[in-house]
Motif scaffolding. Structure first.
Motif, PDB file in Angstrom:
ATOM      1  N   GLN A 164      75.915  40.690 -10.983  1.00 12.47           N
ATOM      2  CA  GLN A 164      76.197  39.303 -10.626  1.00 12.47           C
ATOM      3  C   GLN A 164      77.317  39.238  -9.600  1.00 12.47           C
ATOM      4  OE1 GLN A 164      76.803  37.515 -14.559  1.00 12.47           O
ATOM      5  NE2 GLN A 164      74.950  36.320 -14.254  1.00 12.47           N
ATOM      6  N   ARG A 165      78.351  40.045  -9.819  1.00  8.04           N
ATOM      7  CA  ARG A 165      79.460  40.056  -8.864  1.00  8.04           C
ATOM      8  C   ARG A 165      78.971  40.535  -7.491  1.00  8.04           C
ATOM      9  NH1 ARG A 165      82.390  42.875 -11.759  1.00  8.04           N
ATOM     10  NH2 ARG A 165      83.258  41.115 -12.917  1.00  8.04           N
ATOM     11  N   TYR A 166      78.166  41.579  -7.493  1.00  7.22           N
ATOM     12  CA  TYR A 166      77.618  42.101  -6.240  1.00  7.22           C
ATOM     13  C   TYR A 166      76.778  41.039  -5.527  1.00  7.22           C
ATOM     14  CZ  TYR A 166      74.410  44.860  -3.292  1.00  7.22           C
ATOM     15  OH  TYR A 166      73.652  45.351  -2.257  1.00  7.22           O
ATOM     16  N   SER A 167      75.889  40.377  -6.273  1.00  5.70           N
ATOM     17  CA  SER A 167      75.030  39.364  -5.668  1.00  5.70           C
ATOM     18  C   SER A 167      75.858  38.204  -5.129  1.00  5.70           C
ATOM     19  CB  SER A 167      74.022  38.848  -6.700  1.00  5.70           C
ATOM     20  OG  SER A 167      73.162  39.883  -7.131  1.00  5.70           O
ATOM     21  N   GLY A 168      76.869  37.768  -5.892  1.00  4.51           N
ATOM     22  CA  GLY A 168      77.723  36.689  -5.433  1.00  4.51           C
ATOM     23  C   GLY A 168      78.498  37.055  -4.184  1.00  4.51           C
ATOM     24  N   GLU A 169      79.012  38.268  -4.161  1.00  2.53           N
ATOM     25  CA  GLU A 169      79.780  38.711  -2.999  1.00  2.53           C
ATOM     26  C   GLU A 169      78.905  38.805  -1.756  1.00  2.53           C
ATOM     27  OE1 GLU A 169      81.449  42.338  -4.406  1.00  2.53           O
ATOM     28  OE2 GLU A 169      83.163  41.365  -5.404  1.00  2.53           O
ATOM     29  N   GLN A 170      77.672  39.288  -1.923  1.00  4.40           N
ATOM     30  CA  GLN A 170      76.777  39.393  -0.774  1.00  4.40           C
ATOM     31  C   GLN A 170      76.344  38.018  -0.280  1.00  4.40           C
ATOM     32  OE1 GLN A 170      76.198  42.233   0.913  1.00  4.40           O
ATOM     33  NE2 GLN A 170      77.696  43.059  -0.529  1.00  4.40           N
ATOM     34  N   ALA A 171      76.055  37.098  -1.216  1.00  2.00           N
ATOM     35  CA  ALA A 171      75.704  35.736  -0.821  1.00  2.00           C
ATOM     36  C   ALA A 171      76.862  35.086  -0.066  1.00  2.00           C
ATOM     37  CB  ALA A 171      75.336  34.910  -2.048  1.00  2.00           C
ATOM     38  N   LEU A 172      78.085  35.297  -0.559  1.00  3.31           N
ATOM     39  CA  LEU A 172      79.254  34.697   0.075  1.00  3.31           C
ATOM     40  C   LEU A 172      79.539  35.339   1.432  1.00  3.31           C
ATOM     41  CD1 LEU A 172      81.286  32.505  -0.453  1.00  3.31           C
ATOM     42  CD2 LEU A 172      82.726  34.169  -1.640  1.00  3.31           C
ATOM     43  N   ALA A 173      79.321  36.640   1.535  1.00  2.00           N
ATOM     44  CA  ALA A 173      79.527  37.316   2.821  1.00  2.00           C
ATOM     45  C   ALA A 173      78.521  36.827   3.855  1.00  2.00           C
ATOM     46  CB  ALA A 173      79.401  38.828   2.633  1.00  2.00           C
ATOM     47  N   TRP A 174      77.280  36.656   3.429  1.00  2.00           N
ATOM     48  CA  TRP A 174      76.253  36.142   4.341  1.00  2.00           C
ATOM     49  C   TRP A 174      76.609  34.727   4.790  1.00  2.00           C
ATOM     50  CZ3 TRP A 174      70.405  35.499   2.635  1.00  2.00           C
ATOM     51  CH2 TRP A 174      69.639  35.143   3.752  1.00  2.00           C
ATOM     52  N   LEU A 175      77.030  33.897   3.848  1.00  2.00           N
ATOM     53  CA  LEU A 175      77.427  32.534   4.174  1.00  2.00           C
ATOM     54  C   LEU A 175      78.625  32.531   5.119  1.00  2.00           C
ATOM     55  CD1 LEU A 175      77.265  29.446   3.766  1.00  2.00           C
ATOM     56  CD2 LEU A 175      78.765  29.763   1.763  1.00  2.00           C
ATOM     57  N   ALA A 176      79.630  33.349   4.828  1.00  2.00           N
ATOM     58  CA  ALA A 176      80.834  33.392   5.665  1.00  2.00           C
ATOM     59  C   ALA A 176      80.482  33.800   7.098  1.00  2.00           C
ATOM     60  CB  ALA A 176      81.845  34.357   5.060  1.00  2.00           C
ATOM     61  N   ARG A 177      79.558  34.726   7.232  1.00  2.00           N
ATOM     62  CA  ARG A 177      79.137  35.155   8.563  1.00  2.00           C
ATOM     63  C   ARG A 177      78.429  34.015   9.294  1.00  2.00           C
ATOM     64  NH1 ARG A 177      74.428  37.188  10.448  1.00  2.00           N
ATOM     65  NH2 ARG A 177      74.530  38.405  12.371  1.00  2.00           N
ATOM     66  N   ARG A 178      77.557  33.305   8.579  1.00  5.54           N
ATOM     67  CA  ARG A 178      76.842  32.196   9.199  1.00  5.54           C
ATOM     68  C   ARG A 178      77.787  31.050   9.586  1.00  5.54           C
ATOM     69  NH1 ARG A 178      71.686  31.220   9.021  1.00  5.54           N
ATOM     70  NH2 ARG A 178      72.026  29.004   8.550  1.00  5.54           N
TER      71      ARG A 178
END
Length: 331
Positions: A313-327
């Motif tokens: 869950q932490r991994y998925s959240g971090e990746q979702a947030l990283a993708w969002l931050a990049r966008r």
């Protein structure tokens, strides 16, 4: 936006997250009943390595050459799994024929356990980073599902399935809870620190966007719910969370691991038919909501789940947030 990120592997491979009982740990009466239903003694068992529950799941082979994928859970110890398995069996019975989904076979209750048998798919969980051919096959499989469920079959609608818009309000909107002080703030990467107001605003748009969806969606479309066969065809499994909603929500949940694989997830989203009617910021709203859902959930995983659940869950959240931050240009 910058070039795509370098691949970021999960803490535990998705095909090795499960912690399940072994075949010989199941009650003898259950094992006998399963063999009787299959028509011959069980001679080989391949336990599923993917997943985050502690229920039994595996492919059973019999002396007569019969094969089935069986899930089983105790009604007393894991009643939620019994409910989930029964719900999935009801969904599979009503899915349109020909979709890349396992066909249901039968259910049984014995010795305080509930078991459901499905068609055994000869395939494996995709590995990360995604193999481009396997991801292409998975996206094609979801395009089939999207087309078939855009006009929901009456049999599925009759199940009284939930609506994503309601689930989002109840289960996914977490940044608003953090901002109100009702949930502790999860650790955030540097790019997202100080961005709580933006996260609250983005996730708050999801219920209204989700309410526009008139079709049905898988509801839990992750890499570990995919099997790729030897012929290269992808199969979508674990249909417990079918609900009314827009197909681009499933597409987003699937593509989080494509982003983590260093692929151009933005282009994959934009070019998929499931995203054809997505509002311009639907992807950002969904990533914000999913990041909050996963990161806050990682701190409160139930004891009945796999020990790997919190880390993933932490991994998925971090990746979702990283993708969002990049966008969003935060990085």
């Amino acid at each position: 936006m910058d070039s795509v990120p370098a691949p970021s592997p999960p803490p535990v491979p998705y095909d090795a997250t499960a912690r399940r009982p072994h075949w010989d740990e199941l009650p003898g009466a259950l094992r006998t009943a399963l063999a009787d239903r299959l028509g011959a003694p069980v001679v080989a068992v391949r336990t599923a390595g993917a997943g985050f529950t502690r229920g039994f799941a595996g492919v059973l082979d019999t002396a007569a050459g019969e094969r089935a994928f069986v899930k089983a859970a105790p009604a007393a110890g894991q009643p939620h799994l019994v409910d989930w398995y029964a719900r999935e069996a009801a969904v599979l019975e009503r899915l349109p024929a020909g979709l890349p989904a396992p066909r249901p076979r039968w259910t049984l209750s014995v010795a305080g356990w509930f078991a459901v048998a499905q068609e055994a798919i000869d395939g494996r969980t995709p590995r990360l980073p995604w193999d481009p051919a396997e991801l292409t096959a998975t996206l094609a499989a979801y395009a089939e599902v999207t087309a078939a469920l855009a006009d929901p079959p009456a049999g599925l609608v009759a199940l009284g399935l939930p609506h994503l818009a309601d689930l989002a309000r109840d289960d996914i909107l977490w940044w608003g809870e953090v901002a109100a002080g009702r949930e502790p703030a999860p650790p955030l990467p540097a790019a997202a620190r100080g961005r709580l107001p933006e996260l609250v605003t983005l996730e708050s748009r999801l219920p209204a966007y989700a309410a526009r969806g008139t079709g049905l969606i898988h509801g839990d479309l992750r890499l570990d719910n995919v099997l790729v066969g030897g012929d290269g065809r992808a199969w979508l499994c674990d249909w417990t969370w079918l609900c009314h909603g827009p197909a681009w929500f499933d597409l987003t949940t699937l593509l989080i691991t494509a982003y983590a694989s260093g692929l151009d997830a933005d282009a994959l989203f934009a070019h998929h038919p499931a995203a054809a009617d997505a509002p311009p910021d639907a992807l950002d709203a969904t990533l914000a909501a999913l990041a909050g859902y996963f990161l806050t959930g990682a701190a409160a995983a139930p004891p009945t789940a796999s020990a790997s659940l919190r880390a993933h869950q932490r991994y998925s959240g971090e990746q979702a947030l990283a993708w969002l931050a990049r966008r969003q240009g935060w990085a």
